[in-house]
Design a protein around this motif. Structure first.
Motif, PDB file in Angstrom:
ATOM      1  N   ASP A 139      32.901  42.166  37.732  1.00 15.92           N
ATOM      2  CA  ASP A 139      33.616  43.186  36.956  1.00 15.92           C
ATOM      3  C   ASP A 139      32.671  44.286  36.483  1.00 15.92           C
ATOM      4  O   ASP A 139      33.019  45.475  36.514  1.00 15.92           O
ATOM      5  CB  ASP A 139      34.300  42.539  35.748  1.00 15.92           C
ATOM      6  CG  ASP A 139      35.533  41.740  36.128  1.00 15.92           C
ATOM      7  OD1 ASP A 139      36.085  41.967  37.225  1.00 15.92           O
ATOM      8  OD2 ASP A 139      35.946  40.866  35.339  1.00 15.92           O
ATOM      9  N   LYS A 140      31.476  43.892  36.034  1.00 16.63           N
ATOM     10  CA  LYS A 140      30.526  44.889  35.550  1.00 16.63           C
ATOM     11  C   LYS A 140      29.982  45.742  36.691  1.00 16.63           C
ATOM     12  O   LYS A 140      29.778  46.954  36.529  1.00 16.63           O
ATOM     13  CB  LYS A 140      29.394  44.188  34.801  1.00 16.63           C
ATOM     14  CG  LYS A 140      29.851  43.595  33.470  1.00 16.63           C
ATOM     15  CD  LYS A 140      28.724  42.903  32.726  1.00 16.63           C
ATOM     16  CE  LYS A 140      29.208  42.367  31.380  1.00 16.63           C
ATOM     17  NZ  LYS A 140      28.133  41.644  30.651  1.00 16.63           N
ATOM     18  N   GLY A 170      38.103  50.099  40.241  1.00 10.25           N
ATOM     19  CA  GLY A 170      39.156  49.695  39.329  1.00 10.25           C
ATOM     20  C   GLY A 170      38.976  48.293  38.795  1.00 10.25           C
ATOM     21  O   GLY A 170      38.026  47.581  39.117  1.00 10.25           O
ATOM     22  N   TYR A 171      39.922  47.914  37.937  1.00  6.43           N
ATOM     23  CA  TYR A 171      39.967  46.572  37.351  1.00  6.43           C
ATOM     24  C   TYR A 171      41.127  45.817  37.982  1.00  6.43           C
ATOM     25  O   TYR A 171      42.197  46.403  38.208  1.00  6.43           O
ATOM     26  CB  TYR A 171      40.171  46.681  35.834  1.00  6.43           C
ATOM     27  CG  TYR A 171      40.429  45.368  35.146  1.00  6.43           C
ATOM     28  CD1 TYR A 171      39.383  44.544  34.789  1.00  6.43           C
ATOM     29  CD2 TYR A 171      41.730  44.938  34.898  1.00  6.43           C
ATOM     30  CE1 TYR A 171      39.621  43.313  34.174  1.00  6.43           C
ATOM     31  CE2 TYR A 171      41.975  43.720  34.294  1.00  6.43           C
ATOM     32  CZ  TYR A 171      40.918  42.923  33.940  1.00  6.43           C
ATOM     33  OH  TYR A 171      41.163  41.706  33.354  1.00  6.43           O
ATOM     34  N   GLY A 175      40.023  48.916  31.282  1.00 10.58           N
ATOM     35  CA  GLY A 175      38.893  48.367  32.018  1.00 10.58           C
ATOM     36  C   GLY A 175      38.582  46.923  31.698  1.00 10.58           C
ATOM     37  O   GLY A 175      37.510  46.416  32.018  1.00 10.58           O
ATOM     38  N   GLY A 176      39.508  46.223  31.067  1.00  7.75           N
ATOM     39  CA  GLY A 176      39.318  44.823  30.705  1.00  7.75           C
ATOM     40  C   GLY A 176      40.467  44.345  29.847  1.00  7.75           C
ATOM     41  O   GLY A 176      41.335  45.136  29.454  1.00  7.75           O
ATOM     42  N   VAL A 177      40.463  43.053  29.544  1.00  8.83           N
ATOM     43  CA  VAL A 177      41.582  42.461  28.817  1.00  8.83           C
ATOM     44  C   VAL A 177      41.512  42.810  27.330  1.00  8.83           C
ATOM     45  O   VAL A 177      40.475  42.631  26.685  1.00  8.83           O
ATOM     46  CB  VAL A 177      41.587  40.929  28.986  1.00  8.83           C
ATOM     47  CG1 VAL A 177      42.719  40.301  28.169  1.00  8.83           C
ATOM     48  CG2 VAL A 177      41.730  40.559  30.458  1.00  8.83           C
ATOM     49  N   GLY A 193      36.381  42.016  40.881  1.00  7.12           N
ATOM     50  CA  GLY A 193      36.075  41.165  42.030  1.00  7.12           C
ATOM     51  C   GLY A 193      36.729  41.618  43.319  1.00  7.12           C
ATOM     52  O   GLY A 193      36.044  41.868  44.324  1.00  7.12           O
ATOM     53  N   PRO A 194      38.052  41.738  43.351  1.00 16.04           N
ATOM     54  CA  PRO A 194      38.717  42.196  44.574  1.00 16.04           C
ATOM     55  C   PRO A 194      38.292  43.589  44.995  1.00 16.04           C
ATOM     56  O   PRO A 194      38.180  43.872  46.201  1.00 16.04           O
ATOM     57  CB  PRO A 194      40.204  42.147  44.203  1.00 16.04           C
ATOM     58  CG  PRO A 194      40.297  41.154  43.093  1.00 16.04           C
ATOM     59  CD  PRO A 194      39.023  41.314  42.315  1.00 16.04           C
ATOM     60  N   ALA A 195      38.034  44.467  44.019  1.00 15.65           N
ATOM     61  CA  ALA A 195      37.648  45.841  44.343  1.00 15.65           C
ATOM     62  C   ALA A 195      36.281  45.876  45.011  1.00 15.65           C
ATOM     63  O   ALA A 195      36.076  46.579  46.020  1.00 15.65           O
ATOM     64  CB  ALA A 195      37.643  46.685  43.074  1.00 15.65           C
TER      65      ALA A 195
END
Length: 346
Positions: free
Chosen positions: A167-168, A176-177, A40-42, A180-182
C-alpha cells in the motif's frame, strides 16, 4: 451443524452459511474500497457505519441464497478480533443479538485463524501438520500448524506487514487504493532487469521479516527517477516490478527456510497478499524442487470474508467451544492464546 459466519474486522462486510456436512451453502461480501479510496486508506469510523448499513441485508441475502430461514441456523460465529474496535463491535453485537433471538449458541472467532483455515474450504485441503504464511495488510507471520488451535509462531514482521508495504509503495508511485492489486498490475508491464531492490533480512538467521528498509529504498528510487519532474509511466512500472520481486523473493526464501527447519513439505498461504499471482508461481516453483506443495484459498477467499469465519466457528463449536452472554471484542489478540480443538475434530 449450520453456522452463520459474520466478518467485520476492517473494510469488508462478509456473511456466509457453512454446513458441517454439506459444506459452504452461501456467501456474500461487500467491499468498502470505493468508500475509503479518496482517503487513501481505511477510515475506522466510516468503516463501522458502513458495516451497520450492510450487515443485516447481507444476512437476509445469504439466507435466501441458501434457501433457509432463521430457524434453520444452529449457531452464529463472528470475528472477535483482531481488527478495528468499532468495526468488530458491529459484527459482535449483531452476531450475539441474532444468536440470542434465535436461541442458538454464538462464538467469537480469531480473524487470522479464519484466514489460516480458509484453504480447508477447497476440494483438496491440506493435512496437518503444515507451515502457514499469513500475509495481509496487517500481518506477515510464519506459523507451524499441528491442528486447529495448535499453533507455534516461527517468525513475523518486525515493522510493516507485506500488504502494508504494498500500500505504501503504491502511494509513492501515485497509484490507487488498495495498493497490492495496483502494484501487481503495473509490475506485469515493467522491466525486471532495470532495478535491483534489497531482499531484507534474508541473509540473517531466523524467520522474521522487515519491510521498512525496502519501503525507504523504494522512496529513494522514486525520488531519483523523478528528479525535478514527474515520474514517467515507465519509471512507475519498473519500480513496481522491482518492489514486487523483492517482496515475493523475501517471502519465498523465508517460507522455504521454515519448511526445511520444521522438516515439513506442506505450505498454506492465506490473507490478501496470497492472491498475488507472482507469489503463488514462485512458491510453487520453489517447493516443487523438493517435493513440497502449496495450498491456498480461491481468490475470493483470500481477502476478508464470512466463509472463513463460518468454517472456523463450526470447527470450534463442534470441538466444544461455548461462550456466555458477555460481549467482548479484541482489537489485539495473539493467535497463540487460542485454545486447541480436540484432535478428533481436526
Amino acid at each position: 451443524m449450520r453456522v452463520l459466519g459474520i466478518e467485520t474486522s476492517c473494510d469488508e462486510t462478509g456473511v456466509a452459511i457453512y454446513d458441517s456436512e454439506a459444506g459452504l451453502l452461501a456467501h456474500a461480501l461487500y467491499s468498502q474500497i470505493a468508500l475509503h479510496a479518496e482517503f487513501g486508506g481505511v477510515v475506522p469510523e466510516l468503516a463501522s457505519r458502513d458495516h451497520i448499513r450492510k450487515l443485516l441485508p447481507l444476512v437476509s441475502q445469504v439466507l435466501a441464497e441458501a434457501q433457509l430461514v432463521a430457524t434453520d441456523i444452529d449457531a452464529v460465529a463472528y470475528t472477535e478480533g483482531p481488527g478495528l474496535a468499532g468495526a468488530l463491535m458491529v459484527g459482535a453485537c449483531t452476531g450475539r443479538s441474532l444468536a440470542y433471538a434465535w436461541g442458538v449458541p454464538a462464538v467469537g472467532v480469531h480473524h487470522m485463524e479464519g484466514h489460516l483455515l480458509a484453504p480447508m474450504l477447497e476440494v483438496d485441503p491440506p493435512a496437518f501438520p503444515f507451515i502457514a504464511l499469513l500475509v495481509s495488510g496487517g500481518h506477515t507471520q510464519l506459523v507451524r500448524v499441528e491442528g486447529i488451535g495448535r499453533y507455534r509462531l516461527l517468525g513475523e514482521s518486525l515493522d510493516d506487514a507485506a500488504g502494508e508495504a504494498f500500500d505504501k509503495a503504491a502511494k509513492m508511485l501515485g497509484l490507487g487504493y488498495p495498493g497490492g492489486p495496483a502494484v501487481a498490475k503495473l509490475a506485469a508491464t515493467g522491466d525486471p532487469k532495470r532495478f535491483t531492490f534489497p531482499r531484507p533480512m534474508v541473509n540473517r538467521p531466523g524467520l522474521d521479516f522487515s519491510f521498512s528498509g525496502l519501503k525507504t529504498f523504494t522512496l529513494n528510487t522514486v525520488a531519483d527517477c523523478r528528479g525535478d519532474g514527474v515520474l514517467s509511466v515507465k519509471d512507475q512500472a519498473d519500480i513496481a516490478t522491482a518492489f514486487q520481486q523483492a517482496v515475493v523473493d523475501t517471502l519465498v526464501i523465508k517460507c522455504s527456510r521454515a519448511l526445511q527447519q520444521e522438516n515439513l513439505s506442506r505450505l498454506v498461504i492465506a490473507g490478501g497478499v496470497s492472491a498475488n499471482i507472482e507469489l503463488r508461481q514462485k512458491l510453487e516453483e520453489k517447493l516443487s524442487k523438493f517435493g513440497g506443495k502449496v495450498y491456498y484459498p480461491r481468490p475470493e477467499f483470500c481477502t476478508d470474508n464470512g466463509a472463513m469465519i463460518a468454517y472456523a466457528g463450526s470447527c470450534r463449536l463442534m470441538g466444544g467451544a461455548s461462550e456466555g452472554l458477555s460481549l467482548k471484542v479484541r482489537p489485539r489478540w495473539p493467535m497463540d492464546e487460542l485454545p486447541p480443538v480436540p484432535s478428533n475434530q481436526d
